[in-house]
Design a protein around this motif. Structure first.
Motif, PDB file in Angstrom:
ATOM      1  N   VAL A 173       0.838  -1.201   0.000  1.00 35.59           N
ATOM      2  CA  VAL A 173       0.000   0.000   0.000  1.00 35.59           C
ATOM      3  C   VAL A 173       0.870   1.246   0.000  1.00 35.59           C
ATOM      4  N   SER A 174       1.942   1.223   0.802  1.00 39.29           N
ATOM      5  CA  SER A 174       2.797   2.416   0.845  1.00 39.29           C
ATOM      6  C   SER A 174       3.486   2.598  -0.509  1.00 39.29           C
ATOM      7  N   GLY A 175       3.865   1.452  -1.169  1.00 36.98           N
ATOM      8  CA  GLY A 175       4.442   1.532  -2.518  1.00 36.98           C
ATOM      9  C   GLY A 175       3.468   2.186  -3.487  1.00 36.98           C
ATOM     10  N   LEU A 176       2.206   1.786  -3.384  1.00 32.60           N
ATOM     11  CA  LEU A 176       1.193   2.356  -4.277  1.00 32.60           C
ATOM     12  C   LEU A 176       1.040   3.851  -4.044  1.00 32.60           C
ATOM     13  N   LEU A 177       1.093   4.230  -2.754  1.00 37.40           N
ATOM     14  CA  LEU A 177       0.956   5.664  -2.454  1.00 37.40           C
ATOM     15  C   LEU A 177       2.144   6.444  -3.022  1.00 37.40           C
ATOM     16  N   HIS A 178       3.328   5.819  -2.980  1.00 39.15           N
ATOM     17  CA  HIS A 178       4.515   6.443  -3.577  1.00 39.15           C
ATOM     18  C   HIS A 178       4.306   6.639  -5.069  1.00 39.15           C
ATOM     19  N   PHE A 179       3.848   5.545  -5.713  1.00 38.85           N
ATOM     20  CA  PHE A 179       3.628   5.593  -7.167  1.00 38.85           C
ATOM     21  C   PHE A 179       2.622   6.682  -7.527  1.00 38.85           C
ATOM     22  N   ALA A 180       1.589   6.785  -6.682  1.00 41.65           N
ATOM     23  CA  ALA A 180       0.542   7.765  -6.961  1.00 41.65           C
ATOM     24  C   ALA A 180       0.930   9.169  -6.511  1.00 41.65           C
ATOM     25  N   ARG A 181       2.174   9.294  -6.079  1.00 42.90           N
ATOM     26  CA  ARG A 181       2.710  10.598  -5.649  1.00 42.90           C
ATOM     27  C   ARG A 181       1.848  11.226  -4.558  1.00 42.90           C
ATOM     28  N   GLN A 182       1.391  10.379  -3.704  1.00 40.91           N
ATOM     29  CA  GLN A 182       0.558  10.881  -2.624  1.00 40.91           C
ATOM     30  C   GLN A 182       1.400  11.173  -1.376  1.00 40.91           C
ATOM     31  N   ASN A 183       2.727  10.869  -1.483  1.00 38.77           N
ATOM     32  CA  ASN A 183       3.582  11.121  -0.326  1.00 38.77           C
ATOM     33  C   ASN A 183       4.271  12.467  -0.451  1.00 38.77           C
ATOM     34  N   LYS A 184       4.754  12.945   0.642  1.00 47.54           N
ATOM     35  CA  LYS A 184       5.449  14.245   0.646  1.00 47.54           C
ATOM     36  C   LYS A 184       6.932  14.009   0.361  1.00 47.54           C
ATOM     37  N   VAL A 185       7.567  15.033  -0.269  1.00 49.60           N
ATOM     38  CA  VAL A 185       9.029  14.951  -0.416  1.00 49.60           C
ATOM     39  C   VAL A 185       9.647  15.990   0.512  1.00 49.60           C
ATOM     40  N   LEU A 186      10.736  15.616   1.090  1.00 48.62           N
ATOM     41  CA  LEU A 186      11.434  16.538   1.990  1.00 48.62           C
ATOM     42  C   LEU A 186      12.754  16.892   1.307  1.00 48.62           C
ATOM     43  N   LEU A 187      12.767  18.036   0.642  1.00 53.83           N
ATOM     44  CA  LEU A 187      13.942  18.390  -0.168  1.00 53.83           C
ATOM     45  C   LEU A 187      15.046  18.960   0.707  1.00 53.83           C
ATOM     46  N   GLN A 188      16.261  18.436   0.494  1.00 57.88           N
ATOM     47  CA  GLN A 188      17.421  18.923   1.248  1.00 57.88           C
ATOM     48  C   GLN A 188      18.620  18.932   0.312  1.00 57.88           C
ATOM     49  N   PRO A 189      19.519  19.922   0.455  1.00 55.31           N
ATOM     50  CA  PRO A 189      20.731  19.896  -0.371  1.00 55.31           C
ATOM     51  C   PRO A 189      21.503  18.613  -0.040  1.00 55.31           C
ATOM     52  N   THR A 190      21.828  17.872  -1.088  1.00 57.31           N
ATOM     53  CA  THR A 190      22.375  16.538  -0.844  1.00 57.31           C
ATOM     54  C   THR A 190      23.522  16.247  -1.803  1.00 57.31           C
ATOM     55  N   ASP A 191      24.528  15.518  -1.303  1.00 60.19           N
ATOM     56  CA  ASP A 191      25.610  15.050  -2.161  1.00 60.19           C
ATOM     57  C   ASP A 191      25.175  13.686  -2.709  1.00 60.19           C
ATOM     58  N   ALA A 206      26.771   5.864  -2.410  1.00 65.00           N
ATOM     59  CA  ALA A 206      27.568   5.010  -1.507  1.00 65.00           C
ATOM     60  C   ALA A 206      26.654   4.333  -0.480  1.00 65.00           C
ATOM     61  N   ARG A 207      25.683   5.109   0.081  1.00 61.89           N
ATOM     62  CA  ARG A 207      24.783   4.536   1.087  1.00 61.89           C
ATOM     63  C   ARG A 207      23.893   3.455   0.481  1.00 61.89           C
ATOM     64  N   SER A 208      23.448   3.665  -0.737  1.00 64.20           N
ATOM     65  CA  SER A 208      22.593   2.668  -1.392  1.00 64.20           C
ATOM     66  C   SER A 208      23.364   1.376  -1.622  1.00 64.20           C
ATOM     67  N   LEU A 209      24.643   1.519  -2.031  1.00 61.11           N
ATOM     68  CA  LEU A 209      25.443   0.323  -2.294  1.00 61.11           C
ATOM     69  C   LEU A 209      25.658  -0.480  -1.007  1.00 61.11           C
ATOM     70  N   ARG A 224      16.293  12.635   0.550  1.00 61.79           N
ATOM     71  CA  ARG A 224      17.374  11.644   0.612  1.00 61.79           C
ATOM     72  C   ARG A 224      16.844  10.208   0.645  1.00 61.79           C
ATOM     73  N   ASP A 225      15.903   9.950   1.564  1.00 64.41           N
ATOM     74  CA  ASP A 225      15.419   8.577   1.711  1.00 64.41           C
ATOM     75  C   ASP A 225      14.795   8.077   0.413  1.00 64.41           C
ATOM     76  N   GLN A 226      14.049   8.968  -0.207  1.00 70.30           N
ATOM     77  CA  GLN A 226      13.357   8.536  -1.432  1.00 70.30           C
ATOM     78  C   GLN A 226      14.341   8.253  -2.557  1.00 70.30           C
ATOM     79  N   ILE A 227      15.378   9.097  -2.680  1.00 72.78           N
ATOM     80  CA  ILE A 227      16.352   8.851  -3.765  1.00 72.78           C
ATOM     81  C   ILE A 227      17.157   7.583  -3.453  1.00 72.78           C
ATOM     82  N   ILE A 228      17.388   7.309  -2.170  1.00 74.69           N
ATOM     83  CA  ILE A 228      18.052   6.040  -1.819  1.00 74.69           C
ATOM     84  C   ILE A 228      17.154   4.883  -2.267  1.00 74.69           C
ATOM     85  N   GLN A 229      15.846   5.087  -2.085  1.00 73.95           N
ATOM     86  CA  GLN A 229      14.919   4.030  -2.517  1.00 73.95           C
ATOM     87  C   GLN A 229      14.998   3.822  -4.027  1.00 73.95           C
ATOM     88  N   VAL A 230      15.074   4.921  -4.766  1.00 75.69           N
ATOM     89  CA  VAL A 230      15.209   4.841  -6.232  1.00 75.69           C
ATOM     90  C   VAL A 230      16.459   4.031  -6.577  1.00 75.69           C
TER      91      VAL A 230
END
Ligand code: ADP
Length: 667
Positions: A500-518, A524-527, A553-559
């Motif tokens: 269900v949470s995956g579906l909500l992600h797909f449907a862009r129903q979740n919030k993004v928390l934008l932060q300047p990120t390297d 490296a963290r994903s690997l 950050r968390d979402q891009i790690i998920q990607v």
């Protein structure tokens, strides 16, 4: 009186198909193409009528004198018809007598042959040639030729033979015989004669000029035909060889100029091209002739005022047959007496320069115009003549004067058209792929809506099930069967929660928390989170000096973990994963490429749809890429895939490219 800006010829706009034939055939270059229309420039026109003759659409209209002639015939003064010597070539269906009879029926008091004027004129030419020493002349029997010299060879005006035309000579004879009150109408094959009659230098001598075509129209309108009239003869004075004038060398024959003189010192030229060349050579002195007899048409028998229903050589022979017949029938003593009688008639004529030559533009201006036609080097100048001008430079000069347009250059226009077609094909292709992408994203969007609706509804009861399962687990004996069953309920509910949470992600129903990120750090963290299995190597290349962007950050790690897991899964027997971080000032690009089995073409459009999976049951949910897609879209980014799944077509593998804006925007 005709003003010089009244056109002898006008264009019927609706008929003109702008084929440039008239431009090509106009020796005076008196035709302007503007806003896709061919238009005669009155001050440049010499009235040769070439444009009228060559227009296949009959779009050129000759100024008609019919109304003026009707007016004259209705007036009180007697009117004389002066019939040009070319008439036997036009009125082949009628006898001379019938023609004269019909003219009388129209209301002409007198019907005379211009051939007698031609006899007088020919005699003056003979005298001119005999009496002048060291002087060279251009014959002035053709009014279009006079116009051409006055306008385009003004330096040769002095060489124009100062002798009136047979038309004017005939008018002068008739005025002497019948008084100044007599009105005269010339009837002939020539359009330029209309201009001549209106010229100030012979003002009032010829009142109107009717073409043979116009005469036929008048006869048709009034219903006068050969059957309704009595045959009649031309009025005196009668002519002899002057009737030969409408054919080339006719003047010289009529003048009885001796053959040796003709051969050595007299040159005859006829036709649009020859007359221009002859004048050029006459001017340079290459043509050493005492007299140049020039006719702009191929003899007057091809004039634009003829209805043109008989073949050229048949017209010629009809004219000479007529002269031969008349020579046998005419009373020679009477003719000689008439010639004597008018020997003192003033047949003088003056001419004046009216320079219409085009000044050549300076080299830079010319080069500019040529560049507009795509002509930069001499090889570009094809001189194909399609525009109506002999050379590309001639065309450029005409553009400079505003007579022509650069679009008239056919090779250049074809080249431009080809380019436009090529560009259209490219944008068509782009449009098609954009349309496909749009359809795909619309499909995904509507799937997202459906998924979000279900997920919302399922999420709450699922939470309740999970909560109660845990409450019961706390109260239950850990060793009992019930405990195991409850644990199963909790585990499976948890799995549902993830879906269900995956579906909500797909449907862009979740919030993004934008932060300047390297992003290098995120890679490296994903690997670390999904280490490479045995037999798989991973390489990371950072091709940008600044791998930073504003992301969740968390979402891009998920990607990244989704892409990496898929890549590993596609390489069961080992392989390599290459991760690249690149981009420009605006965007950053994450590229994950593997050497796995690849994605068949037919699946490439489906992999971002939720629940699309090729993995075995229980192995994949088909949500990984759908979630990835949703996250990327929430970041206002793009995700694309390039893949080859056919070993015969080259190395297999898949490359996913995620493009994200460096500066994020909160939804
Ligand atoms: P799942 O991994 O659960 O199947 P995904 O949405 O992540 O769901 O992937 C959907 C499908 O896309 C996969 O089942 C697989 O067929 C295909 N796919 C995704 N990534 C790759 C890859 N790197 N190489 C080959 N196929 C892939």
């Amino acid at each position: 009186m005709r003003h010089s800006t009244t056109p002898l010829v006008t264009t019927i706009k609706e008929r003109c198909r702008v084929c440039y034939t008239c431009v090509r055939e106009c020796p005076a270059k008196a035709i302007r193409i503007a806003t896709g229309q061919a238009e005669v420039i009155p001050e440049r026109c010499i009235g040769c009528g070439n444009c009228v003759r060559v227009c296949s659409q009959h779009a050129k209209q000759v100024q008609s004198a019919a109304a003026r002639v009707r007016e004259l015939l209705a007036g009180g003064a007697p009117v004389a018809a002066m019939v040009a010597p070319s008439f036997p070539a036009e009125f082949t269906e009628w006898s001379d007598g019938q023609l004269v009879g019909m003219l009388r029926a129209l209301g002409f008091k007198l019907v005379n042959e211009v051939a007698f004027g031609a006899d007088l004129v020919a005699e003056r030419y003979r005298r001119l040639l005999e009496e002048t020493k060291g002087q060279r002349f251009i014959a002035t029997t053709c009014p279009a030729l006079i116009g051409y010299v006055e306008k385009y060879y003004p330096q040769l005006v002095g060489a124009l033979a100062p002798i009136a035309s047979p038309m004017v000579a005939t008018a002068r004879v008739l005025h002497r015989l019948h008084g100044g009150g007599l009105k005269t109408v010339f009837i002939g094959p020539c359009i330029a004669k209309k201009g001549e009659a209106a010229s100030e230098r012979i003002a009032g001598e010829v009142d109107a000029v009717l073409t043979f075509v116009e005469l036929r129209e008048m006869l048709r309108e009034t219903g006068i035909g050969p059957a309704s009239v009595e045959g009649s003869d031309f009025d005196p004075p009668r002519a002899m060889a002057g009737g030969l004038l409408p054919v080339a060398r006719g003047l010289l024959q009529a003048a009885g100029v001796a053959e040796d003189l003709q051969a050595g010192q007299v040159v005859a030229a006829e036709g649009r091209e020859n007359f221009v060349i002859a004048l050029e050579e006459f001017e340079t002195g290459d043509l050493d002739a005492k007299l140049l007899e020039v006719l702009c048409c191929k003899g007057c028998i091809t004039g634009a005022g003829m209805s043109g229903h008989t073949a050229h050589f048949s017209r010629r022979s009809r004219v000479s047959q007529h002269v031969r017949r008349r020579a046998l029938a005419v009373d020679r003593d009477r003719w000689r007496a008439d010639m004597e009688r008018f020997a003192d008639l003033d047949l003088g004529r003056q001419f004046a320069a009216n320079d219409q030559r085009i000044a050549i533009p300076v080299a830079t201006q010319l080069a500019d115009i040529m560049a507009r036609m795509g002509k930069f080097t001499p090889e570009d100048e094809l001189n194909c003549g399609a525009c109506g001008y002999d050379t590309c430079r001639g065309h450029a000069v005409a553009i400079y004067k505003g007579f022509a347009e650069s679009e008239m250059c056919l090779p250049h226009t074809i080249e431009q058209l080809k380019r436009a077609v090529r560009e259209l094909a490219v944008s068509n292709e782009q449009l098609a792929s954009a349309q496909e992408a749009l359809m795909q994203s619309e499909k995904l969007a509507s799937m997202g809506q459906l998924a979000a609706g279900i997920a919302h509804e399922v999420n709450n009861p699922l939470g309740v099930v999970l909560m109660y399962a845990h409450l019961l687990l706390d109260e239950c004996d850990r060793k009992s069967q019930l405990y195991n069953d409850l644990q199963m309920i909790a585990e499976q509910s948890d799995r549902c929660k993830k879906i269900v949470s995956g579906l909500l992600h797909f449907a862009r129903q979740n919030k993004v928390l934008l932060q300047p990120t390297d992003l290098a750090d995120l890679v490296a963290r994903s690997l670390k989170a999904v280490p490479a299995p045995e037999g798989v190597t991973v390489g990371v290349e950072i091709e940008t000096g600044d791998p930073a962007a504003e992301v969740d950050r968390d979402q891009i790690i998920q990607v990244l973990t989704n892409l990496l897991s898929n890549a590993y899964a596609a390489m069961p027997h080992g392989g390599a994963v290459a991760i690249r971080i690149c981009g420009d000032a605006e965007r950053i690009r994450l590229v994950v490429a593997d050497t796995g089995v690849g994605i068949p073409k037919e699946n490439q459009a489906k992999i971002f749809e939720p629940f699309f999976t090729t993995k075995q049951i229980g192995m994949g949910t088909g949500l990984g890429l759908a979630v990835t897609y949703g996250i990327v879209k929430m970041h206002r980014g793009e995700i694309g895939v390039a893949s080859n799944a056919d070993p015969a077509a080259g190395p297999t593998g898949a490359t996913f490219t995620v493009t994200l804006p460096r500066k994020g925007r909160q939804e």
